[in-house]
Design a protein around this motif. Structure first.
Motif, mmCIF file in Angstrom:
data_model
loop_
_atom_site.group_PDB
_atom_site.id
_atom_site.type_symbol
_atom_site.label_atom_id
_atom_site.label_comp_id
_atom_site.label_asym_id
_atom_site.label_seq_id
_atom_site.Cartn_x
_atom_site.Cartn_y
_atom_site.Cartn_z
ATOM 1 N N ASN A 1 -5.399 5.146 6.201
ATOM 2 C CA ASN A 1 -5.191 6.522 5.723
ATOM 3 C C ASN A 1 -6.205 6.806 4.630
ATOM 4 O OD1 ASN A 1 -4.208 9.061 5.223
ATOM 5 N ND2 ASN A 1 -2.229 8.400 4.421
ATOM 6 N N ASP B 1 0.298 6.658 0.312
ATOM 7 C CA ASP B 1 -0.474 5.455 0.635
ATOM 8 C C ASP B 1 -1.566 5.295 -0.417
ATOM 9 O OD1 ASP B 1 1.001 4.982 2.923
ATOM 10 O OD2 ASP B 1 -0.363 6.091 4.221
ATOM 11 N N SER C 1 1.320 9.816 3.001
ATOM 12 C CA SER C 1 1.505 9.000 4.198
ATOM 13 C C SER C 1 1.711 9.901 5.418
ATOM 14 C CB SER C 1 2.716 8.078 4.017
ATOM 15 O OG SER C 1 3.000 7.413 5.229
ATOM 16 N N GLY D 1 0.784 -1.227 0.000
ATOM 17 C CA GLY D 1 0.000 0.000 0.000
ATOM 18 C C GLY D 1 0.811 1.270 0.000
ATOM 19 N N GLN D 2 2.108 1.179 -0.377
ATOM 20 C CA GLN D 2 2.924 2.397 -0.447
ATOM 21 C C GLN D 2 3.449 2.602 -1.869
ATOM 22 O OE1 GLN D 2 3.785 0.321 2.467
ATOM 23 N NE2 GLN D 2 2.215 1.556 3.445
ATOM 24 N N SER E 1 -8.144 0.405 5.100
ATOM 25 C CA SER E 1 -7.068 1.400 4.987
ATOM 26 C C SER E 1 -7.003 2.246 6.259
ATOM 27 C CB SER E 1 -7.309 2.301 3.770
ATOM 28 O OG SER E 1 -6.435 3.406 3.789
#
Length: 729
Positions: free
Chosen positions: A267, A237, A115, A78-79, A265
């Motif tokens: 974020n 993110d 992020s 997820g980055q 999630s």
């Protein structure tokens, strides 16, 4: 190769899985592939194959919106890492009322969020106040720095003395950063004694920690901060947005495949997919999560005995005549037999290893010098050294100016290629300043890569370039072939690039019209020489203002032949992979891959426009119609408002305006879309030389039918929009 067809379990079959050296896992995919290669348009990316190496960009219908950013890594956790954000800048320019500043703003596609755990909002400088807000103005984050005393360096973590840092909220995908001086009681002069510039930006926390000293050292480099700016990396993110796990699992378009589990999630809204324990792979593909064979990896095998793989797991057992659970993290295996000489075996193995270490160290010491000598000989042969020596011996006396340097010569000249000796970095390599034993100052170019299949062509080009003897071409003095990639040694030109001198500083042009016309004439004469007068015609392929150097008398010298190609005598064009610099690239060459001498003519036309306007050839901070300088210049001529875009300082002398019109008309012809309708460089050089010699004794306004000469010198001057290379007072 720019991209590769997928055979990877991370990407759907038949879809491109790489752009340059960046992997592209599903649900992401590339523009131009079948739409099934990515989940939806929010996960579509763009591979910029014009760049070298190719760059992976965030896709947008307007390509230019994200063309200065590039993605460096995509993680299925997820980055996404990318170089994205410009720093906001505030600089004191020299008196109590003159400052240079620009703010910055970012608006991400909905699938991304900045992020909040890996990025920080940071301010560097003295007496600065920075405010970060979202587009809806629903929150404000502020950071203040002060310098109550002269500080030599920044201390980490940032505590407000020269540096301030704070966290950002969750769910952030758009923001505006504004930067100004906050203490009205302190004068600009007082603050500038410590720091003349301030920067405010959002960046990856790890990147800032390793680059803090570099950013602090920019505090007094006004010219770099105002004209170049600072681009910082951020961590984004990403997630499958707008649904929770519970909501998505009831939907037909649920993103997670087999053998996976879902997490919400942390974020912004949305969810992420993960392979369950015992499986690995891409959880977003239908069968992306495959069983992990724990027994296959001998180094990480979980068993000390017998390992047996099962679907999603494994079990351990002990061999015959032993007992236990067989696990490394458990009881292990114990042999049933007694009296095994463990101590003797251990001592024997220990003494054997010690003897091997001593012998190995001794052999390494003896053979180290031999290995270094053989390595240099290998590189020398690999880079065509013997071929070059043979060519020189066959033409004794013909290459008296070409010297083959040893690596020791160049390491001594550059203090072992110390970073303090770097003159500049470019797409083709790094250039160092060096001082030879005879006190000659030289420029040493260290290329990034060389094609083993074109060594003979490289040697031919070195020999030909060494024979070029033109006052306006940087002289090739020699080369070193004892390293993995060849090093080229050129004469040193001390006064920087034409680009540096064209750009406006504090609103004042650094070059007069006479200087600009002379530099243009000298450059055109040098390119015409390469095309027509050299032993074999040479197409430069990267003519631009940063490749035109100026000596201490402001004499022009054409440099950087890293992309140059030799044109066979019996040909007028060659087919090549498109290379060059955006803004200068010949559109006909870009679309056809047919390289001709007229491609250099187009690039030189862009340099003429830079000399006339003082503007960059390509800037994404200008409006859409003004973004490409060459196209906007031709449009201005066709619409009869040429003088509106000419640099205002050039219009102070009416006697010069006639020459400006002549040069503008020549630039327009050089920028013709059809290469065959452009003049040759010889014709361009002759026109400029004739114009340079012309002496205007009177300024009598003439009425002619040419539309570009119908403008009056008193027309209202409307400059191009300011962008992060301009300064405002």
């Amino acid at each position: 190769m720019a991209t590769a067809q997928s055979t990877s379990p991370e990407t759907k079959p038949g879809c491109q899985n790489k752009c340059g050296n960046v992997d592209i896992p599903y649900p992401f995919g590339l523009d131009g592939d079948d739409p099934t290669c990515y989940r939806d348009d929010e996960f579509k990316l763009f591979c910029d194959t014009v760049s070298d190496p190719p760059r992976l960009l965030v896709y947008d219908d307007d390509y230019l919106s994200y063309s200065e950013t590039f993605i460096t890594n995509i993680s299925l956790q997820g980055q996404l890492r990318m170089f994205y954000t410009w720093a906001a800048v505030y600089c004191y320019l020299g008196d109590n009322s003159s400052t240079g500043m620009y703010n910055t703003f970012i608006n991400l596609p909905d699938v991304y969020r900045f992020s909040n755990t890996q990025n920080r909002f940071t301010v560097v400088g003295c007496n600065m106040l920075a405010v970060l807000t979202d587009y809806g103005d629903s929150f404000h984050i502020g950071c203040i720095t002060s310098c109550p005393y002269a500080i030599e360096s920044m201390k980490l973590p940032c505590d407000g003395i020269g540096c301030c840092q704070t966290a950002v909220p969750k769910g952030l995908n758009a923001f505006v950063i504004q930067l100004r001086m906050y203490d009205n009681r302190s004068s600009y002069t007082d603050s500038s004694k410590i720091s003349r510039c301030g920067l405010a930006f959002l960046s990856d926390l790890e990147w800032f920690s390793s680059n803090a000293s570099y950013l602090w050292n920019l505090k007094n480099n006004v010219e770099y901060v105002i004209n170049i700016g600072s681009l910082t990396p951020v961590v984004l993110d990403w997630a499958i947005r707008n649904k929770t796990c519970g909501e998505a699992q009831r939907m037909a378009d649920y993103a997670c495949g087999k053998n996976t589990y879902c997490t919400n999630s942390t974020n912004g809204p949305g969810y992420l997919c993960h392979c369950i324990k015992g499986y690995h792979g891409n959880p977003y593909l239908p069968n992306g999560c495959q069983d992990v064979n724990e027994c296959e990896d001998q180094r990480n095998n979980p068993c000390v005995g017998i390992c047996t793989n099962t679907i999603g797991s494994y079990y351990c057992s002990c061999p015959k005549n032993s007992y236990g659970d067989g696990r490394k993290d458990g009881q292990g295996c114990t042999w049933k037999s007694k009296g095994f000489p463990v101590m003797k075996v251990t001592l024997g193995i220990g003494f054997g290893i010690l003897l091997l270490l001593i012998s190995g160290s001794w052999l390494h010491y003896i053979m180290k010098k031999r290995k270094l000598i053989r390595l240099k000989e290998k590189f020398f042969q690999q880079n065509g050294g013997f071929l070059l020596q043979q060519r020189i011996s066959l033409h004794e006396g013909g290459y008296e100016f070409l010297k083959i340097f040893t690596i020791e010569d160049l390491e001594l000249a550059t203090n072992r290629f110390n970073e303090d000796f770097i003159l500049g970095r470019g797409g083709q390599g790094t250039v160092y300043k060096g001082i030879l034993p005879d006190q000659r100052v030289v420029a040493i170019k260290k290329s990034k890569v060389v094609d083993d299949g074109q060594i003979e062509q490289f040697i031919n080009e070195v020999i030909i370039l060494s024979q070029i003897n033109h006052r306006n071409v940087v002289k090739l003095l020699g080369c070193c072939l004892e390293t993995e990639v060849p090093l080229l040694v050129y004469e040193y030109v001390c006064n920087g690039t034409l680009f540096h001198h064209i750009q406006r500083k504090s609103g004042i042009s650094l070059l007069s019209w006479e200087d600009r016309l002379r530099i243009a004439t000298e450059t055109a004469d040098a390119i015409a020489y390469l095309h027509a007068a050299a032993s074999i015609p040479i197409i430069h392929r990267d003519i631009k203002s940063t490749n035109i150097l100026l000596d201490d008398n402001f004499k022009a010298k054409v440099s950087d032949f890293g992309l140059s190609r030799l044109l066979p005598m019996d040909q007028t064009q060659i087919t090549t992979l498109v290379r060059g610099t955006m803004g200068y690239l010949d559109p006909e060459y870009f679309h056809s891959s047919q390289l001709t001498e007229k491609s250099d003519v187009y690039s030189f036309g862009v340099v003429l426009v830079e000399l006339l306007t003082g503007e960059k050839p390509l800037s994404f901070q200008r409006s859409l119609e003004e973004r490409n300088l060459a196209a906007y210049f031709v449009s201005a001529i066709n619409e009869s408002h040429l003088l509106q875009i000419i640099e205002s300082e050039l219009l102070d002398d009416e006697c010069v305006i006639e020459q400006i019109f002549v040069v503008a008309d020549l630039a327009k012809r050089c920028l013709n879309i059809m290469g065959e309708e452009r003049p040759t460089m010889k014709e361009v050089a002759m026109e400029l030389e004739g114009l340079k010699r012309l002496k205007i004794y009177s300024c009598v306004q003439q009425e002619e039918s040419v539309s570009i000469q119908s403008e009056s010198p008193s027309a209202v001057l409307v400059p191009l929009r300011h962008y992060p290379g301009d300064s405002s007072g």
